[in-house]
Write a protein that holds these residues in place. Structure first.
Motif, PDB file in Angstrom:
ATOM      1  N   PRO A  94      68.113 100.370  22.976  1.00 24.72           N
ATOM      2  CA  PRO A  94      69.047 101.049  23.844  1.00 24.72           C
ATOM      3  C   PRO A  94      69.752 100.390  24.869  1.00 24.72           C
ATOM      4  O   PRO A  94      70.706 100.713  25.162  1.00 24.72           O
ATOM      5  CB  PRO A  94      68.040 102.302  24.489  1.00 24.72           C
ATOM      6  N   LEU A  95      68.785  99.306  25.238  1.00 26.35           N
ATOM      7  CA  LEU A  95      69.750  98.501  26.356  1.00 26.35           C
ATOM      8  C   LEU A  95      70.571  97.296  25.901  1.00 26.35           C
ATOM      9  O   LEU A  95      71.285  96.679  26.352  1.00 26.35           O
ATOM     10  CB  LEU A  95      68.856  98.221  27.453  1.00 26.35           C
ATOM     11  N   GLY A  96      70.306  96.796  24.789  1.00 24.31           N
ATOM     12  CA  GLY A  96      70.814  95.526  24.242  1.00 24.31           C
ATOM     13  C   GLY A  96      69.876  94.321  24.304  1.00 24.31           C
ATOM     14  O   GLY A  96      69.056  94.473  25.434  1.00 24.31           O
ATOM     15  N   PHE A  97      70.096  93.227  23.825  1.00 26.67           N
ATOM     16  CA  PHE A  97      69.154  92.172  23.910  1.00 26.67           C
ATOM     17  C   PHE A  97      69.183  91.257  25.178  1.00 26.67           C
ATOM     18  O   PHE A  97      68.098  91.078  25.730  1.00 26.67           O
ATOM     19  CB  PHE A  97      69.587  91.086  22.884  1.00 26.67           C
ATOM     20  N   LEU A  98      70.607  91.337  25.660  1.00 30.95           N
ATOM     21  CA  LEU A  98      70.542  90.402  27.026  1.00 30.95           C
ATOM     22  C   LEU A  98      69.907  90.830  28.242  1.00 30.95           C
ATOM     23  O   LEU A  98      68.991  90.119  28.809  1.00 30.95           O
ATOM     24  CB  LEU A  98      71.970  90.153  27.471  1.00 30.95           C
ATOM     25  N   PRO A  99      70.079  92.093  28.758  1.00 31.47           N
ATOM     26  CA  PRO A  99      69.302  92.636  29.869  1.00 31.47           C
ATOM     27  C   PRO A  99      68.060  92.618  29.509  1.00 31.47           C
ATOM     28  O   PRO A  99      67.248  92.629  30.345  1.00 31.47           O
ATOM     29  CB  PRO A  99      70.122  94.143  29.868  1.00 31.47           C
ATOM     30  N   THR A 100      67.547  93.270  28.410  1.00 33.35           N
ATOM     31  CA  THR A 100      66.150  93.333  27.972  1.00 33.35           C
ATOM     32  C   THR A 100      65.299  92.126  27.984  1.00 33.35           C
ATOM     33  O   THR A 100      64.288  91.736  28.547  1.00 33.35           O
ATOM     34  CB  THR A 100      65.998  94.137  26.854  1.00 33.35           C
ATOM     35  N   ALA A 101      65.979  91.225  27.379  1.00 28.74           N
ATOM     36  CA  ALA A 101      65.414  89.770  27.146  1.00 28.74           C
ATOM     37  C   ALA A 101      65.185  89.171  28.654  1.00 28.74           C
ATOM     38  O   ALA A 101      64.094  88.622  28.968  1.00 28.74           O
ATOM     39  CB  ALA A 101      66.133  88.793  26.265  1.00 28.74           C
ATOM     40  N   LEU A 102      66.324  89.275  29.317  1.00 24.46           N
ATOM     41  CA  LEU A 102      66.218  88.550  30.724  1.00 24.46           C
ATOM     42  C   LEU A 102      65.168  89.162  31.653  1.00 24.46           C
ATOM     43  O   LEU A 102      64.416  88.388  32.232  1.00 24.46           O
ATOM     44  CB  LEU A 102      67.676  88.756  31.526  1.00 24.46           C
ATOM     45  N   LEU A 103      65.150  90.535  31.753  1.00 24.36           N
ATOM     46  CA  LEU A 103      64.116  91.201  32.408  1.00 24.36           C
ATOM     47  C   LEU A 103      62.659  90.740  31.815  1.00 24.36           C
ATOM     48  O   LEU A 103      61.694  90.340  32.478  1.00 24.36           O
ATOM     49  CB  LEU A 103      64.025  92.646  32.134  1.00 24.36           C
ATOM     50  N   THR A 104      62.476  90.801  30.573  1.00 22.60           N
ATOM     51  CA  THR A 104      61.225  90.472  29.751  1.00 22.60           C
ATOM     52  C   THR A 104      60.886  88.930  30.056  1.00 22.60           C
ATOM     53  O   THR A 104      59.658  88.705  30.408  1.00 22.60           O
ATOM     54  CB  THR A 104      61.037  90.485  28.648  1.00 22.60           C
ATOM     55  N   VAL A 105      61.483  88.104  29.750  1.00 19.15           N
ATOM     56  CA  VAL A 105      61.380  86.574  29.967  1.00 19.15           C
ATOM     57  C   VAL A 105      61.081  86.176  31.566  1.00 19.15           C
ATOM     58  O   VAL A 105      60.102  85.445  31.989  1.00 19.15           O
ATOM     59  CB  VAL A 105      62.390  85.635  29.395  1.00 19.15           C
ATOM     60  N   THR A 106      61.805  86.900  32.474  1.00 16.69           N
ATOM     61  CA  THR A 106      61.924  86.503  33.684  1.00 16.69           C
ATOM     62  C   THR A 106      60.452  87.197  34.136  1.00 16.69           C
ATOM     63  O   THR A 106      59.557  86.255  35.064  1.00 16.69           O
ATOM     64  CB  THR A 106      63.013  87.174  34.792  1.00 16.69           C
ATOM     65  N   LEU A 107      59.958  88.557  34.022  1.00 13.39           N
ATOM     66  CA  LEU A 107      58.738  88.922  34.320  1.00 13.39           C
ATOM     67  C   LEU A 107      57.678  88.073  33.599  1.00 13.39           C
ATOM     68  O   LEU A 107      56.360  87.890  34.266  1.00 13.39           O
ATOM     69  CB  LEU A 107      58.625  90.331  33.876  1.00 13.39           C
ATOM     70  N   MET A 108      57.670  87.465  32.445  1.00 12.40           N
ATOM     71  CA  MET A 108      56.716  86.648  31.828  1.00 12.40           C
ATOM     72  C   MET A 108      56.339  85.570  32.454  1.00 12.40           C
ATOM     73  O   MET A 108      55.359  84.980  32.738  1.00 12.40           O
ATOM     74  CB  MET A 108      57.204  86.469  30.508  1.00 12.40           C
ATOM     75  N   ILE A 109      57.492  84.776  33.053  1.00 11.86           N
ATOM     76  CA  ILE A 109      57.754  83.650  33.805  1.00 11.86           C
ATOM     77  C   ILE A 109      56.728  83.758  35.143  1.00 11.86           C
ATOM     78  O   ILE A 109      55.979  83.153  35.609  1.00 11.86           O
ATOM     79  CB  ILE A 109      58.819  83.042  33.919  1.00 11.86           C
TER      80      ILE A 109
END
Length: 150
Positions: A94-109
């Motif tokens: 629903p949100l697309g790769f870029l915003p979802t991945a940015l949020l996920t990767v940042t929170l993982m870090i």
């Protein structure tokens, strides 16, 4: 920890990972690709979920012995990571790769102890790197943000 408790913890971990593998497999079928694409964005989650499911079944059937539970903070970090990955799988379409991945990767870090000042730029770099890798090097289209036509 007794052998019985170690076996129970392995079986519990195996059951949780099996649920994650099944959910990843199921959600990956909703990922759409461009016209005429033989390999779409759902191939990678399915490719990862198969060995994850098999290895989790192995943990359930043949648990190890003499394990010990991680400390509470490490256990919470591991559980947070699993939840974060499941949320990622649910939001990517629903949100697309870029915003979802940015949020996920940042929170993982952040989960691994980085500050926001460290996590944001490296999350952005990793997200863009993954986007370029999948879109251009591998030729696998990723879900776009809604309303964005390139």
């Amino acid at each position: 920890m007794s052998e019985r408790a170690g076996a129970i913890s392995d079986r519990l971990a195996g059951a949780v990972l099996l649920v994650v593998a099944v959910v990843a497999w199921w959600l990956s079928h909703d990922y759409t690709s461009g016209f005429g694409q033989t390999v779409g964005p759902g191939a990678f989650p399915r490719l990862v979920s198969v060995p994850l499911g098999l290895l989790s079944l192995y943990l359930i059937v043949r648990p190890g012995v003499n394990q010990r539970w991680p400390e509470r903070s490490a256990l919470l970090r591991q559980l947070s990571l699993l939840v974060l990955l499941m949320v990622y799988a649910g939001l990517i379409q629903p949100l697309g790769f870029l915003p979802t991945a940015l949020l996920t990767v940042t929170l993982m870090i952040r989960l691994f102890g980085a500050t926001w000042r460290q996590a944001l730029p490296f999350g952005l770099l990793l997200t863009l790197g993954l986007y370029l890798l999948f879109e251009f090097a591998l030729g696998m289209p990723l879900p776009d943000m809604p309303g964005l036509d390139w």
